[in-house]
Motif scaffolding. Sequence first.
Motif, PDB file in Angstrom:
ATOM      1  N   LEU A 225       0.837  -1.201   0.000  1.00 62.61           N
ATOM      2  CA  LEU A 225       0.000   0.000   0.000  1.00 62.61           C
ATOM      3  C   LEU A 225       0.865   1.241   0.000  1.00 62.61           C
ATOM      4  O   LEU A 225       0.670   2.162  -0.781  1.00 62.61           O
ATOM      5  CB  LEU A 225      -0.873  -0.036   1.255  1.00 62.61           C
ATOM      6  N   ASN A 226       1.879   1.271   0.887  1.00 60.30           N
ATOM      7  CA  ASN A 226       2.732   2.455   0.996  1.00 60.30           C
ATOM      8  C   ASN A 226       3.644   2.598  -0.205  1.00 60.30           C
ATOM      9  O   ASN A 226       3.927   3.702  -0.652  1.00 60.30           O
ATOM     10  CB  ASN A 226       3.579   2.367   2.274  1.00 60.30           C
ATOM     11  N   ALA A 227       4.129   1.463  -0.763  1.00 63.97           N
ATOM     12  CA  ALA A 227       5.057   1.534  -1.891  1.00 63.97           C
ATOM     13  C   ALA A 227       4.401   2.083  -3.127  1.00 63.97           C
ATOM     14  O   ALA A 227       5.043   2.612  -4.009  1.00 63.97           O
ATOM     15  CB  ALA A 227       5.619   0.136  -2.186  1.00 63.97           C
ATOM     16  N   ASN A 228       3.065   1.985  -3.214  1.00 64.81           N
ATOM     17  CA  ASN A 228       2.362   2.465  -4.405  1.00 64.81           C
ATOM     18  C   ASN A 228       1.518   3.692  -4.107  1.00 64.81           C
ATOM     19  O   ASN A 228       0.490   3.927  -4.735  1.00 64.81           O
ATOM     20  CB  ASN A 228       1.455   1.352  -4.953  1.00 64.81           C
ATOM     21  N   SER A 229       1.942   4.504  -3.133  1.00 63.57           N
ATOM     22  CA  SER A 229       1.164   5.679  -2.758  1.00 63.57           C
ATOM     23  C   SER A 229       1.035   6.668  -3.889  1.00 63.57           C
ATOM     24  O   SER A 229       0.076   7.422  -3.953  1.00 63.57           O
ATOM     25  CB  SER A 229       1.817   6.366  -1.545  1.00 63.57           C
ATOM     26  N   ASN A 230       1.992   6.673  -4.828  1.00 63.62           N
ATOM     27  CA  ASN A 230       1.911   7.587  -5.956  1.00 63.62           C
ATOM     28  C   ASN A 230       0.751   7.239  -6.867  1.00 63.62           C
ATOM     29  O   ASN A 230       0.319   8.060  -7.667  1.00 63.62           O
ATOM     30  CB  ASN A 230       3.215   7.551  -6.763  1.00 63.62           C
ATOM     31  N   ASN A 231       0.267   6.011  -6.814  1.00 65.44           N
ATOM     32  CA  ASN A 231      -0.862   5.623  -7.637  1.00 65.44           C
ATOM     33  C   ASN A 231      -2.190   5.939  -6.961  1.00 65.44           C
ATOM     34  O   ASN A 231      -3.247   5.570  -7.455  1.00 65.44           O
ATOM     35  CB  ASN A 231      -0.797   4.126  -7.949  1.00 65.44           C
ATOM     36  N   GLY A 232      -2.134   6.579  -5.809  1.00 65.69           N
ATOM     37  CA  GLY A 232      -3.360   7.024  -5.171  1.00 65.69           C
ATOM     38  C   GLY A 232      -3.952   6.056  -4.196  1.00 65.69           C
ATOM     39  O   GLY A 232      -5.094   6.218  -3.777  1.00 65.69           O
ATOM     40  N   ILE A 233      -3.245   5.033  -3.792  1.00 67.01           N
ATOM     41  CA  ILE A 233      -3.783   4.090  -2.816  1.00 67.01           C
ATOM     42  C   ILE A 233      -3.717   4.717  -1.443  1.00 67.01           C
ATOM     43  O   ILE A 233      -2.770   5.398  -1.102  1.00 67.01           O
ATOM     44  CB  ILE A 233      -2.985   2.780  -2.833  1.00 67.01           C
ATOM     45  N   GLY A 234      -4.703   4.443  -0.641  1.00 65.36           N
ATOM     46  CA  GLY A 234      -4.719   5.009   0.697  1.00 65.36           C
ATOM     47  C   GLY A 234      -3.545   4.545   1.524  1.00 65.36           C
ATOM     48  O   GLY A 234      -3.029   3.448   1.343  1.00 65.36           O
ATOM     49  N   THR A 235      -3.129   5.340   2.487  1.00 65.22           N
ATOM     50  CA  THR A 235      -1.950   5.009   3.284  1.00 65.22           C
ATOM     51  C   THR A 235      -2.300   4.624   4.711  1.00 65.22           C
ATOM     52  O   THR A 235      -1.414   4.385   5.517  1.00 65.22           O
ATOM     53  CB  THR A 235      -0.985   6.209   3.319  1.00 65.22           C
ATOM     54  N   GLU A 236      -3.585   4.569   5.030  1.00 63.36           N
ATOM     55  CA  GLU A 236      -3.933   4.217   6.393  1.00 63.36           C
ATOM     56  C   GLU A 236      -3.629   2.744   6.631  1.00 63.36           C
ATOM     57  O   GLU A 236      -3.734   1.919   5.732  1.00 63.36           O
ATOM     58  CB  GLU A 236      -5.429   4.496   6.661  1.00 63.36           C
ATOM     59  N   LYS A 237      -3.228   2.425   7.850  1.00 60.93           N
ATOM     60  CA  LYS A 237      -2.845   1.058   8.178  1.00 60.93           C
ATOM     61  C   LYS A 237      -4.065   0.247   8.585  1.00 60.93           C
ATOM     62  O   LYS A 237      -4.944   0.728   9.295  1.00 60.93           O
ATOM     63  CB  LYS A 237      -1.825   1.059   9.329  1.00 60.93           C
ATOM     64  N   PRO A 238      -4.132  -1.013   8.126  1.00 66.27           N
ATOM     65  CA  PRO A 238      -5.233  -1.857   8.544  1.00 66.27           C
ATOM     66  C   PRO A 238      -5.096  -2.222  10.018  1.00 66.27           C
ATOM     67  O   PRO A 238      -4.016  -2.173  10.595  1.00 66.27           O
ATOM     68  CB  PRO A 238      -5.089  -3.092   7.643  1.00 66.27           C
ATOM     69  N   ASN A 239      -6.218  -2.624  10.601  1.00 69.56           N
ATOM     70  CA  ASN A 239      -6.187  -3.036  11.999  1.00 69.56           C
ATOM     71  C   ASN A 239      -5.303  -4.254  12.164  1.00 69.56           C
ATOM     72  O   ASN A 239      -5.408  -5.235  11.433  1.00 69.56           O
ATOM     73  CB  ASN A 239      -7.617  -3.395  12.473  1.00 69.56           C
ATOM     74  N   GLU A 240      -4.400  -4.174  13.103  1.00 68.04           N
ATOM     75  CA  GLU A 240      -3.498  -5.287  13.343  1.00 68.04           C
ATOM     76  C   GLU A 240      -4.092  -6.179  14.440  1.00 68.04           C
ATOM     77  O   GLU A 240      -4.675  -5.721  15.413  1.00 68.04           O
ATOM     78  CB  GLU A 240      -2.135  -4.768  13.763  1.00 68.04           C
ATOM     79  N   SER A 241      -3.947  -7.444  14.280  1.00 67.95           N
ATOM     80  CA  SER A 241      -4.471  -8.388  15.255  1.00 67.95           C
ATOM     81  C   SER A 241      -3.460  -9.496  15.452  1.00 67.95           C
ATOM     82  O   SER A 241      -2.884 -10.009  14.508  1.00 67.95           O
ATOM     83  CB  SER A 241      -5.807  -8.968  14.780  1.00 67.95           C
TER      84      SER A 241
ATOM     85  N   ARG B 141       1.764  12.731 -15.373  1.00 68.46           N
ATOM     86  CA  ARG B 141       1.521  14.059 -14.796  1.00 68.46           C
ATOM     87  C   ARG B 141       0.368  14.003 -13.804  1.00 68.46           C
ATOM     88  O   ARG B 141       0.443  14.571 -12.708  1.00 68.46           O
ATOM     89  CB  ARG B 141       1.223  15.066 -15.906  1.00 68.46           C
ATOM     90  N   GLN B 142      -0.702  13.313 -14.162  1.00 66.03           N
ATOM     91  CA  GLN B 142      -1.847  13.190 -13.249  1.00 66.03           C
ATOM     92  C   GLN B 142      -1.461  12.454 -11.977  1.00 66.03           C
ATOM     93  O   GLN B 142      -1.916  12.805 -10.880  1.00 66.03           O
ATOM     94  CB  GLN B 142      -2.994  12.459 -13.955  1.00 66.03           C
ATOM     95  N   ILE B 143      -0.617  11.418 -12.113  1.00 68.01           N
ATOM     96  CA  ILE B 143      -0.186  10.660 -10.930  1.00 68.01           C
ATOM     97  C   ILE B 143       0.617  11.535  -9.991  1.00 68.01           C
ATOM     98  O   ILE B 143       0.383  11.568  -8.781  1.00 68.01           O
ATOM     99  CB  ILE B 143       0.628   9.430 -11.366  1.00 68.01           C
ATOM    100  N   PHE B 144       1.578  12.280 -10.541  1.00 66.40           N
ATOM    101  CA  PHE B 144       2.453  13.093  -9.693  1.00 66.40           C
ATOM    102  C   PHE B 144       1.764  14.355  -9.175  1.00 66.40           C
ATOM    103  O   PHE B 144       2.185  14.911  -8.162  1.00 66.40           O
ATOM    104  CB  PHE B 144       3.729  13.463 -10.446  1.00 66.40           C
TER     105      PHE B 144
END
Length: 541
Positions: A20-36, A262-265
């Motif tokens: 998720l974090n490695a592809n943040s430039n593609n617009g994926i959310g960066t919030e962390k899932p609940n850890e269990s 350009r849209q991604i950045f």
Amino acid sequence: MPLREEALQVSRRTRRSSLLNANSNNGIGTEKPNESCKTTLDNLFFGQEPISLDDLLSHFPGRRVQILDVLRLLGPINSSMPPMFIYGSASTGKTSVVLQIFRHLNQPFVYVSCLTCYSPRILFESILNQLLLHKKNAANDYSSAKKCEKPSDFINFLREALINIIDIFKGNSGKMSTSKSKGGQVNGRMIYLIFDSFELVREWDKSSTILPFLFGLSDILKMPEVGMIFISNTSPDTYHSNTGYIEPVPVYFPEYTEEELRQIFMRNQVNRKLYSSFLDIVLRPFCRITRRVDELSTAISMLFKKYCEPLSDVGVVPNEEMKRKLYSHLKPHIAPSLNEIFTVASQSCLESEANQETRQKRSGRKSMSCGYFDETDFHMSTSAKYLLISAFLASKNPATLDASFFDSTGGSDNRKRKRKASEKSMGQKEAAEQEQLMKGPGTFALERLLAIFQCITSVGEDLHGEEEEGNDGPRGGGGSNGLMSDVLLQLSSLCNSNFIVKGGSCPLEGSTRYRSTVSEELALKVARSLKFPLSKYLYRR
């Protein structure tokens, strides 16, 4: 000693979070899932609130067609699907899109990467651990739920685990007490196996049997509730086999266009006008070299910091005068950054990695690649070196000056062209340099490359002939004919090594054009190894 398996196997949620974090430039959310600490059925889902189709499409500029194709092949909820093969160059959003699609659908899946699961045993056990809701920890001595090395054992364990999971989903559909159900009903009954970085399987031992086995997994299981998705950096043609399995349906992810990049950045930029003026300068020349988002992101982020150094307030909206000042400040840093991406390490550089620190101290170079090139004797044939120089000259020099450079005198003297420049000519020169920087290295036709190659090899023979005359006499045989004999083979090798790249086809001529990707520094070093006077043939503005 190989790394321990447990050191490479991370939890499902941690792995997805890193993707998720490695592809943040593609617009994926960066919030962390609940850890269990306890593994439950929730681990078979994405781990975050489902998103709408509109949000999914907006997160990935330039991927609307591919997203809709994947959704079409997945079909309606709980419907069977044929195996799917998603392929394209690296960093084109394949993995990110697939994972976000399952976030949107809120459906269960098992994800394995052949990068971390680097052998059949680790791959098999990783899949089984997820389906059996087993997590390695100190309590179980970091062992897997099932020991599985043979494909036959894997099929038996896999079928049993899938049947149990599917039965649970059928009984609990819409009743699971999980945070995911808040965004809508959990869509069970179907489960999907996702194999990422699938091209790496070809490097495994016994890959000739493992590849057909994995491709034919759907036919072997004969379970309509199980879907297969393969993600690869290489095309389906590289996996052709005569084993008779049904080939998966391909979905191609092309490289991003300049406008899509350009849209991604531009996403999530605070000062959009300032960043847009920065992209106007750097994006086009960098796109001529690479369109990988990860490589561009690294280079562009560093240049943007340089671009903003003269500003006391990064929130200011730049006018034309400020843009010129910022460009003048950034200009000296663009070419080195371009050359950093151009640089391709030779095999001898890789073999000398153990001596890297010693060589850097001795050469006094800041750049590892520059230090290597200073001391490395390139393992190229003479014709390959001449071809490398020919391609560099064809990209660097205007085609209109070939006749004057490669005449009977063996090249003209650049110093004769220089004269005192007026302010107007200086302004025109600066504008031409900026235009050339925006365009990047020029392209050239194969015919022009061969013509330059023949000219400079004849010059090289004359120079060597003068050195050897009186010792062993004139060189016999070969000559330029010997160098020309394998030039097309050498061109193919240089293209495979990315020293020369194909620059597309000319719309008028219909022939393929090429472009050199080597820096002037590297070209000069290769020329010095041949004792060829390259500077004599370079056009200086």
